[in-house]
Structures are given as C-alpha cells and as structure tokens.
Design a protein around this motif. Structure first.
Motif, PDB file in Angstrom:
ATOM      1  N   SER A 170       0.829  -1.207   0.000  1.00 26.26           N
ATOM      2  CA  SER A 170       0.000   0.000   0.000  1.00 26.26           C
ATOM      3  C   SER A 170       0.862   1.256   0.000  1.00 26.26           C
ATOM      4  O   SER A 170       0.518   2.261  -0.637  1.00 26.26           O
ATOM      5  CB  SER A 170      -0.946   0.004   1.201  1.00 26.26           C
ATOM      6  N   GLY A 171       2.010   1.205   0.719  1.00 24.12           N
ATOM      7  CA  GLY A 171       2.904   2.358   0.720  1.00 24.12           C
ATOM      8  C   GLY A 171       3.434   2.668  -0.672  1.00 24.12           C
ATOM      9  O   GLY A 171       3.476   3.834  -1.092  1.00 24.12           O
ATOM     10  N   SER A 231      -2.596   9.217  -2.483  1.00 24.22           N
ATOM     11  CA  SER A 231      -3.225   8.693  -1.270  1.00 24.22           C
ATOM     12  C   SER A 231      -4.737   8.534  -1.410  1.00 24.22           C
ATOM     13  O   SER A 231      -5.326   7.611  -0.845  1.00 24.22           O
ATOM     14  CB  SER A 231      -2.910   9.613  -0.085  1.00 24.22           C
ATOM     15  N   ARG A 232      -5.400   9.423  -2.182  1.00 24.83           N
ATOM     16  CA  ARG A 232      -6.868   9.413  -2.187  1.00 24.83           C
ATOM     17  C   ARG A 232      -7.442   8.111  -2.712  1.00 24.83           C
ATOM     18  O   ARG A 232      -8.299   7.494  -2.055  1.00 24.83           O
ATOM     19  CB  ARG A 232      -7.405  10.588  -3.028  1.00 24.83           C
ATOM     20  N   ILE A 233      -6.993   7.643  -3.858  1.00 23.15           N
ATOM     21  CA  ILE A 233      -7.578   6.443  -4.462  1.00 23.15           C
ATOM     22  C   ILE A 233      -7.314   5.211  -3.590  1.00 23.15           C
ATOM     23  O   ILE A 233      -8.190   4.345  -3.438  1.00 23.15           O
ATOM     24  CB  ILE A 233      -7.033   6.229  -5.902  1.00 23.15           C
ATOM     25  N   ILE A 234      -6.143   5.140  -2.964  1.00 28.23           N
ATOM     26  CA  ILE A 234      -5.816   3.984  -2.118  1.00 28.23           C
ATOM     27  C   ILE A 234      -6.677   4.000  -0.857  1.00 28.23           C
ATOM     28  O   ILE A 234      -7.178   2.952  -0.414  1.00 28.23           O
ATOM     29  CB  ILE A 234      -4.314   3.978  -1.757  1.00 28.23           C
ATOM     30  N   GLY A 281      -7.729  -3.306   4.476  1.00 27.07           N
ATOM     31  CA  GLY A 281      -8.195  -1.936   4.668  1.00 27.07           C
ATOM     32  C   GLY A 281      -7.502  -1.243   5.822  1.00 27.07           C
ATOM     33  O   GLY A 281      -7.062  -0.093   5.709  1.00 27.07           O
ATOM     34  N   LEU A 282      -7.370  -1.963   6.935  1.00 29.93           N
ATOM     35  CA  LEU A 282      -6.756  -1.360   8.121  1.00 29.93           C
ATOM     36  C   LEU A 282      -5.265  -1.123   7.926  1.00 29.93           C
ATOM     37  O   LEU A 282      -4.701  -0.186   8.492  1.00 29.93           O
ATOM     38  CB  LEU A 282      -6.997  -2.269   9.328  1.00 29.93           C
ATOM     39  N   SER A 283      -4.622  -1.949   7.102  1.00 33.54           N
ATOM     40  CA  SER A 283      -3.190  -1.753   6.855  1.00 33.54           C
ATOM     41  C   SER A 283      -2.931  -0.415   6.161  1.00 33.54           C
ATOM     42  O   SER A 283      -1.895   0.213   6.375  1.00 33.54           O
ATOM     43  CB  SER A 283      -2.638  -2.894   6.001  1.00 33.54           C
ATOM     44  N   VAL A 284      -3.864   0.010   5.329  1.00 32.90           N
ATOM     45  CA  VAL A 284      -3.735   1.308   4.652  1.00 32.90           C
ATOM     46  C   VAL A 284      -3.965   2.447   5.634  1.00 32.90           C
ATOM     47  O   VAL A 284      -3.172   3.393   5.714  1.00 32.90           O
ATOM     48  CB  VAL A 284      -4.733   1.408   3.477  1.00 32.90           C
TER      49      VAL A 284
END
Length: 456
Positions: free
Chosen positions: A317-318, A326-329, A364-367
């Motif tokens: 994700s990074g 950042s927005r789309i991720i 999801g939480l990892s992001v």
C-alpha cells in the motif's frame, strides 16, 4: 555510530513492550472475563483506561525530558510501566487490574515520545528519518505479532503471564538505559502546557467515564442518570476550555491552527475512524469465542488471516500511494472495510466468511493505520509543524479507540451471551465507514499532491 545503533535497538525494545500491551489485550479478554467474573462494560475499561492514561502523559514526559534530560525520564517511564505490569499480573479483582492498566498506560505515554526525541538527539538529520521509521514501525509489528504471541502463551499459561513477561524486559531496558542513553538536555526546551494537560485530561476522563456507564437497556434512563450526564457535561466544558487554552498557548499540546487546513480536518476525521476500527479489532476474539465455541487461544490464532493480510498489504500500500496518490488507495481501503464489516453482521457467520471478512478488514486497516494518513499530514504542514501534526493524529486515533471500546462494552452488555450486540456494533461501524469513505473523496488527487510537493 555503532553505539547509536545499539541505543536504537534499546529504544526499539522499550517501545515494542509498550505497544504489545495494547494488541495482546484482545486475545486475553475472554480469559480475563471468565477468570475475574467481569461484565462486558468492565471489560471495555481494560482497554480504554490504558489509552486514556497513555494520552494524558505524552506531552508531560516529552517536555520534562526536554528540560531535564532523556535518560532519567525514559527510565522513569519504563519503571512506571513495569510497576503497572506487575500489578496487572497480580490482579485477582477488577479494581487492581484497572489500577495496573492505568499505571501501565501512563508509563507507556513516556516511552514513545522520549524514544523519538532521543533518536533526534543522537542521529544526524540525514539519518533520522530511517531511525524514526524503525521506531514507528514497532506499532505495526506489535499489532501483527501481539495476537499470535498471546495465543501461544494462553495455550500453555494463564492470562497473567502476558503481563508478567514484561518484568524481565523492564529490568534489562532500565540497565541498558542507565549505561547507554545520553543524559543531555535540549538547549531550546519548551515550557510545559500545564493548563492544556489538565483540560485534556478532564475532557478525556469525562467522556470516557460517561460512555463506559452508558447502557443500551434503559438508554434514556442512563443518559439522565448521575452516572452519565455530569461526566459528559464536565467533558464538554473541559473540551471548550482546552480549545481556548491551546489557541492562546505559546507551546500548545495541539496546534489548533492546523485545523484551518481542510486536508488536516479530513485526515483527523479519518484518524478517528481508524481508532474505532482498532478498538473493535481488540474485541473480536470475544465474539469468536461466543460464535464458534472455541478456546481463547484458538480465537487468537483465528485472527491470523487479518494479521497476514496486514503484513502483506502494508508495504504494498505504501508503494501504491507513492505511485497513484493517497486518495484512491484510501478510497479502496474504505470499500474493503465496508465489505468486511457488512459480512460480520449481515449474513450467518461461518468460518470461511469470517476469514474472508478478516482479510478484507486486514487490507483496509493496513492502509489506514499504516502510512497513508501520516503521508498526507507530512505533505500538508511545514517541517516545524510536523510534530504537532503527528500529535493531532495520535489524539484523534486514541479518541476513536476510547469511544469505540465504551460503545462496544455498552452494546455487548445489553445483549449478554448473544452475538446481537456485536452485530449492532458492526452495523454502526459500517455506516460510519460509508461516511468516512465519502469524506475521503474530498482528499487531494494525485495531480494536486504533485503540484503541492513540487511547488507548482
């Protein structure tokens, strides 16, 4: 430089110890619940009182270490944490358990900021980022390894051992700190914002006590009772005073001017939601024991899909944020969170569905708990405001954790021995996730981030 790396390892161990005592609580909750005969609202205090006291001491320890030196206050913070751990390990009633957790939290509040400040003292500017990254990575490592470590220990020992194991680590860290940590003071130490610390403490305490006394059965009677409304009023008044104090403080705990920036306001809201998710995750083992009839140690191992999903997706994700913005991720992350949460309340829960939902939530939480929100904050503020911006994130995440733990306790207590309380909680979180997802659409696009970064 070799000595600096040894010091970094010492700091890493101390921070890891404090961070693990957040993530290992979830798997231990079913055992603590049965061992001490607690109700669900008492259980929620085990988590929320740690967060409450850890928030209240952050600014105090940071400023005291600036003024009087890193070594004595890092040692003091670790010692306080060790005393709290010993009390928790010895606890045979809820009162001693909560006192120990409060002392643990207060000790932990000094470990991370003093460790970060020490890194700033001993490493040159060009190497600080990597060193601070390693310290910051501890929380992710603790979140990933905590449930597995707890599961292994609960399989062979009682829940008390999870906290007793801290004692030898505390002793080793204190001995190492006395020999290695520098005792120098900061030449430009700032004054302590005592009024702000007191107002923040009253605000958080008032809200925490009120929400933990909330009952879904006889809701309005609870709201109008002396166990709720006096504390919520104190919390609201303290919050107003906190804002006024911070606005006029020379060295505020939270720089309120940051909230003039739209992106900071949005990220603050998203950070609050992240705290909600993290607190909910702590209570999942209790639901797992109830739904599938497994032992607490088995419930911990059933979190492995979540843990593996986070471990794999965090570095990916990074890189995706660097490439696509950042927005789309973050948008995708909220979509996955909504799917995972919906599965936990809207369909009959079988193990395949449970594991699939866990993978969705883990990604999801990892992001959200990873680099995305900090990435935006660092881009939005100046170099001199970065510490304050990280403080905003910490407070908003912690406030979300406190709110969620109290509400989960209220709903599960109202539907004792039933999954219904958990289902209601996950339904509410799904609705909040939709609101957060819509809010995240207002974040800057990749092209806007590039323009801001390049100064175009």
């Amino acid at each position: 430089m070799k000595k600096n790396n040894v010091i970094l390892g010492l700091l890493f161990i101390g921070v890891l110890m404090g961070a693990l005592d957040i993530s290992i609580v979830g798997p231990a909750i079913p055992s603590i619940h049965d061992s001490l005969g607690l109700d669900e609202q008492q259980v929620s205090w085990i988590f929320s009182i740690y967060i409450l006291f850890s928030l209240m001491g952050i600014s105090l320890f940071a400023r005291l270490s600036d003024k009087y030196g890193r070594r004595p206050f890092y040692i003091l913070a670790v010692l306080i944490f060790g005393i709290g751990s010993l009390l928790v390990a010895m606890a045979h009633n809820i009162e001693l358990l909560l006192i120990g957790r409060a002392i643990q939290g207060f000790g932990a509040s000094g470990i991370f900021p003093v460790a970060s400040a020490t890194v700033g003292d001993i490493f040159p500017r060009e190497k600080r980022g990597r060193a601070l990254g390693l310290i910051g990575m501890v929380f992710g490592l603790a979140f990933l390894t905590g449930p597995v470590l707890a599961g292994l220990m609960l399989k062979y020992f009682t829940w008390n051992s999870l906290f007793l194991i801290n004692i030898p680590i505390v002793i080793l860290v204190i001995i190492g700190s006395m020999k290695l940590l520098p005792a120098n003071r900061s030449p430009d130490s700032k004054s302590i914002d005592w009024p702000g610390i007191v107002a923040l403490g009253l605000f958080l305490s008032g809200f925490t006590i009120a929400l933990n006394n909330l009952k879904t059965a006889g809701f309005w009677e609870t709201v109008l009772s002396l166990s709720f409304y006096p504390f919520i009023i104190v919390g609201l008044i303290a919050f107003v005073f906190f804002l006024l104090i911070e606005r006029n403080s020379e060295h505020p705990i939270v720089d309120t001017k940051l909230f003039y920036l739209k992106q900071v306001r949005i990220v603050g809201f998203l950070a609050f939601g992240t705290g909600l998710y993290q607190a909910a995750f702590v209570f999942v083992p209790g639901m797992t024991v109830m739904v599938f009839g497994v032992e607490p140690s088995t419930a911990s191992f059933m979190l492995l899909p979540v843990v593996l999903a986070m471990a794999i997706s965090s570095p990916i994700s990074g890189r995706l944020i660097d490439r696509y913005g950042s927005r789309i991720i973050i948008n995708i992350a909220f979509g996955l969170m909504a799917i995972g949460l919906t599965l936990l309340f809207a369909v009959p829960l079988t193990k395949p569905i449970y594991y699939f939902a866990g993978v969705m939530l883990g990604i999801g939480l990892s992001v959200l708990a990873g680099s995305s929100l900090r990435y935006i904050m660092l881009n939005e503020v100046s170099a001199g405001e970065r510490a304050s911006a990280q403080g905003v994130l910490t407070i908003m995440i912690s406030f979300g954790q406190i709110i969620a733990s109290a509400l989960i306790g209220a709903f599960t207590a109202g539907y004792r021995d039933s999954i219904k309380g958990y289902q209601i909680v996950f339904a509410i979180l799904t609705f909040i996730t939709i609101l957060l997802g819509v809010s995240s659409l207002r974040l800057k696009s990749r092209s806007q981030e590039k323009e801001m970064y390049t100064g175009k």
